[in-house]
Design a protein around this motif. Structure first.
Motif, PDB file in Angstrom:
ATOM      1  N   LEU A   1     -13.056   3.363  -0.848  1.00  0.00           N
ATOM      2  CA  LEU A   1     -12.191   2.272  -1.271  1.00  0.00           C
ATOM      3  C   LEU A   1     -13.041   1.145  -1.855  1.00  0.00           C
ATOM      4  CD1 LEU A   1      -9.827   2.091   1.816  1.00  0.00           C
ATOM      5  CD2 LEU A   1      -9.297   3.080  -0.389  1.00  0.00           C
ATOM      6  N   ASP A   2     -12.545   0.567  -2.896  1.00  0.00           N
ATOM      7  CA  ASP A   2     -13.214  -0.551  -3.546  1.00  0.00           C
ATOM      8  C   ASP A   2     -12.433  -1.825  -3.230  1.00  0.00           C
ATOM      9  OD1 ASP A   2     -14.354  -2.431  -5.211  1.00  0.00           O
ATOM     10  OD2 ASP A   2     -14.107  -1.263  -7.045  1.00  0.00           O
ATOM     11  N   VAL A   3     -13.016  -2.695  -2.410  1.00  0.00           N
ATOM     12  CA  VAL A   3     -12.297  -3.897  -1.976  1.00  0.00           C
ATOM     13  C   VAL A   3     -12.016  -4.863  -3.126  1.00  0.00           C
ATOM     14  CG1 VAL A   3     -13.082  -3.756   0.404  1.00  0.00           C
ATOM     15  CG2 VAL A   3     -14.399  -5.096  -1.248  1.00  0.00           C
ATOM     16  N   ARG A   4     -12.644  -4.647  -4.267  1.00  0.00           N
ATOM     17  CA  ARG A   4     -12.348  -5.492  -5.437  1.00  0.00           C
ATOM     18  C   ARG A   4     -11.081  -5.039  -6.149  1.00  0.00           C
ATOM     19  NH1 ARG A   4     -18.239  -4.505  -7.547  1.00  0.00           N
ATOM     20  NH2 ARG A   4     -17.439  -2.510  -6.877  1.00  0.00           N
ATOM     21  N   ASN A   5     -10.624  -3.829  -5.834  1.00  0.00           N
ATOM     22  CA  ASN A   5      -9.400  -3.290  -6.427  1.00  0.00           C
ATOM     23  C   ASN A   5      -8.218  -3.680  -5.536  1.00  0.00           C
ATOM     24  OD1 ASN A   5      -7.170  -1.469  -6.780  1.00  0.00           O
ATOM     25  ND2 ASN A   5      -8.510  -0.079  -7.879  1.00  0.00           N
ATOM     26  N   PRO A   6      -7.242  -4.414  -6.063  1.00  0.00           N
ATOM     27  CA  PRO A   6      -6.110  -4.867  -5.236  1.00  0.00           C
ATOM     28  C   PRO A   6      -5.361  -3.733  -4.529  1.00  0.00           C
ATOM     29  CG  PRO A   6      -6.097  -6.013  -7.334  1.00  0.00           C
ATOM     30  CD  PRO A   6      -7.156  -4.935  -7.429  1.00  0.00           C
ATOM     31  N   ASP A   7      -5.193  -2.600  -5.182  1.00  0.00           N
ATOM     32  CA  ASP A   7      -4.500  -1.479  -4.538  1.00  0.00           C
ATOM     33  C   ASP A   7      -5.311  -0.929  -3.369  1.00  0.00           C
ATOM     34  OD1 ASP A   7      -2.312  -1.607  -6.263  1.00  0.00           O
ATOM     35  OD2 ASP A   7      -3.273  -0.270  -7.728  1.00  0.00           O
ATOM     36  N   ASP A   8      -6.616  -0.825  -3.551  1.00  0.00           N
ATOM     37  CA  ASP A   8      -7.478  -0.361  -2.464  1.00  0.00           C
ATOM     38  C   ASP A   8      -7.506  -1.371  -1.319  1.00  0.00           C
ATOM     39  OD1 ASP A   8      -8.020   1.906  -3.907  1.00  0.00           O
ATOM     40  OD2 ASP A   8     -10.115   1.419  -4.329  1.00  0.00           O
ATOM     41  N   TRP A   9      -7.485  -2.654  -1.683  1.00  0.00           N
ATOM     42  CA  TRP A   9      -7.502  -3.705  -0.661  1.00  0.00           C
ATOM     43  C   TRP A   9      -6.261  -3.591   0.227  1.00  0.00           C
ATOM     44  CZ3 TRP A   9     -10.929  -6.827   1.339  1.00  0.00           C
ATOM     45  CH2 TRP A   9     -10.491  -7.889   2.128  1.00  0.00           C
ATOM     46  N   ILE A  10      -5.123  -3.359  -0.375  1.00  0.00           N
ATOM     47  CA  ILE A  10      -3.879  -3.197   0.392  1.00  0.00           C
ATOM     48  C   ILE A  10      -3.976  -1.981   1.305  1.00  0.00           C
ATOM     49  CG2 ILE A  10      -1.420  -2.624   0.179  1.00  0.00           C
ATOM     50  CD1 ILE A  10      -1.454  -4.391  -2.398  1.00  0.00           C
ATOM     51  N   GLN A  11      -4.516  -0.894   0.783  1.00  0.00           N
ATOM     52  CA  GLN A  11      -4.670   0.324   1.581  1.00  0.00           C
ATOM     53  C   GLN A  11      -5.632   0.089   2.751  1.00  0.00           C
ATOM     54  OE1 GLN A  11      -5.907   3.733  -0.705  1.00  0.00           O
ATOM     55  NE2 GLN A  11      -5.784   5.102   1.047  1.00  0.00           N
ATOM     56  N   LEU A  12      -6.733  -0.590   2.495  1.00  0.00           N
ATOM     57  CA  LEU A  12      -7.701  -0.880   3.553  1.00  0.00           C
ATOM     58  C   LEU A  12      -7.080  -1.770   4.626  1.00  0.00           C
ATOM     59  CD1 LEU A  12     -10.567  -0.731   4.703  1.00  0.00           C
ATOM     60  CD2 LEU A  12     -11.143  -2.691   3.261  1.00  0.00           C
ATOM     61  N   THR A  13      -6.350  -2.776   4.212  1.00  0.00           N
ATOM     62  CA  THR A  13      -5.684  -3.673   5.165  1.00  0.00           C
ATOM     63  C   THR A  13      -4.712  -2.895   6.048  1.00  0.00           C
ATOM     64  OG1 THR A  13      -5.899  -5.523   3.640  1.00  0.00           O
ATOM     65  CG2 THR A  13      -4.245  -5.735   5.362  1.00  0.00           C
ATOM     66  N   HIS A  14      -3.966  -2.002   5.452  1.00  0.00           N
ATOM     67  CA  HIS A  14      -3.017  -1.179   6.205  1.00  0.00           C
ATOM     68  C   HIS A  14      -3.759  -0.304   7.223  1.00  0.00           C
ATOM     69  CE1 HIS A  14       0.624   1.034   7.073  1.00  0.00           C
ATOM     70  NE2 HIS A  14      -0.021   2.168   6.831  1.00  0.00           N
ATOM     71  N   LEU A  15      -4.855   0.313   6.819  1.00  0.00           N
ATOM     72  CA  LEU A  15      -5.642   1.148   7.730  1.00  0.00           C
ATOM     73  C   LEU A  15      -6.195   0.332   8.904  1.00  0.00           C
ATOM     74  CD1 LEU A  15      -7.604   3.331   5.164  1.00  0.00           C
ATOM     75  CD2 LEU A  15      -5.849   4.132   6.758  1.00  0.00           C
ATOM     76  N   LEU A  16      -6.706  -0.858   8.612  1.00  0.00           N
ATOM     77  CA  LEU A  16      -7.251  -1.712   9.675  1.00  0.00           C
ATOM     78  C   LEU A  16      -6.163  -2.143  10.651  1.00  0.00           C
ATOM     79  CD1 LEU A  16      -9.762  -3.845   7.597  1.00  0.00           C
ATOM     80  CD2 LEU A  16     -10.306  -2.020   9.223  1.00  0.00           C
ATOM     81  N   ASP A  17      -4.982  -2.438  10.145  1.00  0.00           N
ATOM     82  CA  ASP A  17      -3.859  -2.786  11.027  1.00  0.00           C
ATOM     83  C   ASP A  17      -3.491  -1.608  11.927  1.00  0.00           C
ATOM     84  OD1 ASP A  17      -3.724  -5.326   9.960  1.00  0.00           O
ATOM     85  OD2 ASP A  17      -1.937  -4.936   8.734  1.00  0.00           O
ATOM     86  N   GLN A  18      -3.490  -0.403  11.361  1.00  0.00           N
ATOM     87  CA  GLN A  18      -3.190   0.787  12.169  1.00  0.00           C
ATOM     88  C   GLN A  18      -4.244   1.004  13.253  1.00  0.00           C
ATOM     89  OE1 GLN A  18      -2.816   3.788   9.064  1.00  0.00           O
ATOM     90  NE2 GLN A  18      -0.622   3.913   9.493  1.00  0.00           N
ATOM     91  N   ILE A  19      -5.500   0.820  12.901  1.00  0.00           N
ATOM     92  CA  ILE A  19      -6.584   0.984  13.881  1.00  0.00           C
ATOM     93  C   ILE A  19      -6.430  -0.048  14.989  1.00  0.00           C
ATOM     94  CG2 ILE A  19      -9.070   0.760  14.238  1.00  0.00           C
ATOM     95  CD1 ILE A  19      -9.357   1.962  11.344  1.00  0.00           C
ATOM     96  N   ALA A  20      -6.171  -1.301  14.626  1.00  0.00           N
ATOM     97  CA  ALA A  20      -6.014  -2.357  15.628  1.00  0.00           C
ATOM     98  C   ALA A  20      -4.861  -2.040  16.568  1.00  0.00           C
ATOM     99  CB  ALA A  20      -5.792  -3.710  14.941  1.00  0.00           C
TER     100      ALA A  20
END
Length: 93
Positions: A1-20
């Protein structure tokens, strides 16, 4: 995932929320505390606001502001690392 890409950022945020959420349901500290980003104007890297919002939604944190966030983060990181060390020592036995 590339955190500079808005779509990837949304995906990463969703994954982190699931992990939490998963870690919380298992009674463990919030592992995403170790995921940090560096923002201009800040000396130290730290999790984004989404981390603190998720902690509030899970009932783990009710503070607001830089000082309260920093204290919560410090405690949560200590819990994460302590939990990991405990798990590692159990596996070595």
């Amino acid at each position: 995932l590339d955190v500079r890409n808005p779509d990837d950022w949304i995906q990463l945020t969703h994954l982190l929320d699931q992990i939490a959420t998963h870690e919380h349901l298992l009674g463990r500290p919030l592992l995403p505390a170790v995921v940090t980003l560096r923002r201009s104007g800040r000396k130290n890297a730290r999790p984004g606001n989404g981390f603190f919002n998720q902690a509030r939604m899970l009932g783990r944190y009710d503070g607001f502001g830089e000082r309260a966030d920093s204290q919560f983060l410090k405690e949560e990181l200590n819990n994460v690392y302590g939990n990991m060390l405990s798990a590692m020592s159990i596996r070595k036995k």
